[in-house]
Design an enzyme around this catalytic site. Structure first.
Site, PDB file in Angstrom:
ATOM      1  N   HIS A 155       0.829  -1.214   0.000  1.00  0.00           N
ATOM      2  CA  HIS A 155       0.000   0.000   0.000  1.00  0.00           C
ATOM      3  C   HIS A 155       0.863   1.263   0.000  1.00  0.00           C
ATOM      4  O   HIS A 155       0.419   2.319   0.455  1.00  0.00           O
ATOM      5  CB  HIS A 155      -0.956   0.022   1.196  1.00  0.00           C
ATOM      6  CG  HIS A 155      -1.788  -1.204   1.346  1.00  0.00           C
ATOM      7  ND1 HIS A 155      -2.931  -1.447   0.621  1.00  0.00           N
ATOM      8  CD2 HIS A 155      -1.614  -2.300   2.135  1.00  0.00           C
ATOM      9  CE1 HIS A 155      -3.441  -2.615   0.956  1.00  0.00           C
ATOM     10  NE2 HIS A 155      -2.654  -3.164   1.870  1.00  0.00           N
ATOM     11  N   SER A 276      14.958  21.533 -15.837  1.00  0.00           N
ATOM     12  CA  SER A 276      13.791  22.381 -16.022  1.00  0.00           C
ATOM     13  C   SER A 276      14.198  23.656 -16.754  1.00  0.00           C
ATOM     14  O   SER A 276      15.320  24.142 -16.606  1.00  0.00           O
ATOM     15  CB  SER A 276      13.187  22.741 -14.665  1.00  0.00           C
ATOM     16  OG  SER A 276      12.276  23.813 -14.778  1.00  0.00           O
ATOM     17  N   LYS A 282      16.234  21.471 -10.627  1.00  0.00           N
ATOM     18  CA  LYS A 282      15.533  20.245 -10.980  1.00  0.00           C
ATOM     19  C   LYS A 282      16.429  19.249 -11.719  1.00  0.00           C
ATOM     20  O   LYS A 282      17.257  19.614 -12.538  1.00  0.00           O
ATOM     21  CB  LYS A 282      14.317  20.556 -11.868  1.00  0.00           C
ATOM     22  CG  LYS A 282      13.222  21.344 -11.189  1.00  0.00           C
ATOM     23  CD  LYS A 282      12.507  20.535 -10.115  1.00  0.00           C
ATOM     24  CE  LYS A 282      11.708  19.399 -10.663  1.00  0.00           C
ATOM     25  NZ  LYS A 282      10.624  19.832 -11.565  1.00  0.00           N
ATOM     26  N   GLU A 289       9.846   8.350 -16.914  1.00  0.00           N
ATOM     27  CA  GLU A 289       8.490   8.848 -17.135  1.00  0.00           C
ATOM     28  C   GLU A 289       8.010   8.525 -18.544  1.00  0.00           C
ATOM     29  O   GLU A 289       6.832   8.167 -18.746  1.00  0.00           O
ATOM     30  CB  GLU A 289       8.439  10.351 -16.872  1.00  0.00           C
ATOM     31  CG  GLU A 289       8.625  10.715 -15.411  1.00  0.00           C
ATOM     32  CD  GLU A 289       8.720  12.208 -15.163  1.00  0.00           C
ATOM     33  OE1 GLU A 289       8.742  12.604 -13.995  1.00  0.00           O
ATOM     34  OE2 GLU A 289       8.781  12.980 -16.149  1.00  0.00           O
TER      35      GLU A 289
END
Length: 461
Positions: A155, A276, A282, A289
């Protein structure tokens, strides 16, 4: 030139021709189409259906065309209806009437089915090779971090202690199954459809077994209708690829979590990250992704194939032209994802201290604490309840089970002794889990050895 234009009094409308054409995506099968045609011509000559001289002339002409296409001195005509039409037209232009005999005892229906099978057998072999490489990388990383304690999750909550090596080997098992599924799909597509012709076979005395041997097929399709109508092999391969993408996507999700500042379990190499345009701090896991995102298009390819086939009567229908774009996209997407994913995993930097610290704060040794009480003669359900109260006490006081004073333990249950701290240390918790397939370092190394042995056996087959 259209192979079917003798029946028609006028040419095909330009827009309709473009809509009907498949050259933009089936041209990738030019080598397989030539391979199949060479085998077919050889068989026709051996069976006396055409002369040996004609067969030799055809084969030589096709081999010259293949050499020219590979060298770039011959370009595929984008206006051709399909790759089969283009190659037959080019052959006839080069060798004359002998080229027109190539299509004897053959239809584009069984020709297409053959080309797709030959192509997918080759593509599947490439995907299997890449998956083997990925599993090898996972085994290497798992060996390095077989002792690195980390929290295991259910979970997405810290649950029990495992090692990073154990976690990586879970994915090695998944990808090993993916190899098996791809191999199974290849076994069922390894049947020669050529000789089924349009749908009803042929009256020529062909030798399908000879053609199968020349092309490396293990057998021939047993029903001519099924030979041209079957695209199960496309669906099955797409399903196997889809599951591989599921596993890559799940792994990507964890990599994305692990390299976030909230986890900081790993750091991706700069070569597999991006920044970024506005936030200079970043470092984004874009490769992971993209892999996660591209899984959706592969699932769409599978659904497209299933939907295309579900209402088709036997035998061939033009709808089946849709098979190639879908299955080729699935193949290409998995190959592209693996190409980027393998070096990303191989070069990622792991932070064992951060993993160990996260494991210490999550009370993931609570089960071991309960098991300790069971060893002292207390029923598990009572031990479970006592341990739950201990966890609540720790949360209230800011302690962990490893730092809670013994007096606090004994206030709840006098059976606790000083040995409880050794029993609930994370290293003890992990090394004690020696059940088959468990996270104990020696068991992880056994898993690595077994997987490597499986890969070595497959490599010698």
């Amino acid at each position: 030139m259209k192979l079917w234009e003798g029946r028609f009094q006028k040419g095909l409308d330009k827009t309709t021709n473009d809509f009907n054409s498949s050259i933009s995506f089936d041209s990738r099968m030019y080598a397989e189409d030539i391979q199949g045609s060479v085998a077919h011509a050889t068989m026709l000559g051996a069976c006396g259906i055409i002369t040996e001289a004609e067969a030799e002339q055809i084969c030589t002409g096709l081999e010259e065309i293949l050499k020219d296409l590979n060298a770039g001195t011959l370009q595929i005509d984008p206006e051709a209806e399909d790759i089969h039409t283009f190659l037959e037209g080019e052959l006839t232009a080069r060798i004359g009437d002998a080229g027109k005999r190539l299509h004897t005892a053959r239809s584009r229906n069984d020709q297409v089915a053959l080309d797709v099978r030959l192509t997918l057998k080759k593509e599947a072999a490439g995907l299997i090779s890449q998956l083997r490489e990925l599993i090898g990388v996972l085994c290497n990383q798992a060996e390095t971090y077989a002792d690195a304690v980390m929290p295991g999750y259910t979970h997405l909550q810290r649950a029990q202690p495992i090692t990073f090596g154990h976690h990586l080997m879970a994915y090695a098992e998944m990808f090993l199954r993916d190899i098996g599924r791809l191999q199974d799909a290849v076994k069922r597509m390894d049947q020669l459809p050529l000789g089924s012709c349009a749908l009803a076979g042929t009256t020529y005395p062909i030798d399908r077994g000879m053609t199968a041997r020349l092309l490396g097929f293990s057998g021939v399709t047993q029903n001519s209708l099924d030979g041209v109508a079957d695209r199960d092999f496309c669906v099955e391969l797409a399903a196997a690829i889809s599951l591989a993408m599921v596993h890559l996507s799940r792994f990507s999700e964890e990599i994305i979590l692990w390299c976030s500042w909230e986890f900081r379990f790993i750091e991706l190499d700069d070569a597999f990250s991006t920044g970024s345009s506005i936030m200079p701090q970043k470092k984004n896991p874009d490769i992971a992704e993209l892999v996660r995102g591209k899984s959706g298009r592969v699932f769409g390819d599978l659904m497209g194939l299933l939907t295309m086939l579900k209402g088709l009567p036997l035998a061939y229908n033009k709808d089946m032209q849709e098979d190639k774009e879908a299955i080729f996209d699935a193949v290409d997407t998995l190959r592209m994802c693996l190409t980027a994913f393998i070096p990303m995993v191989a070069t990622m930097r792991v932070h064992p201290k951060t993993m160990r610290a996260a494991a210490a704060k999550g009370f993931i040794n609570a089960t071991d604490c309960a098991d300790y009480l069971v060893g002292k003669g207390i029923p598990f359900r009572d031990a479970y309840k006592i341990t739950g109260k201990l966890v609540a006490m720790c949360i209230a006081s800011g302690e962990t089970l490893e730092t809670l004073p013994l007096a606090e333990y004994q206030a709840l249950c006098p059976q606790f002794g000083p040995d409880v701290y050794d029993a609930i240390s994370l290293e003890t918790c992990v090394t004690g889990r020696t059940s088959e397939g468990g996270p104990a370092p020696q068991k992880v190394r056994q898993q690595i050895k077994r997987v490597q042995e499986v890969l070595n056996v497959e490599n010698t087959d």
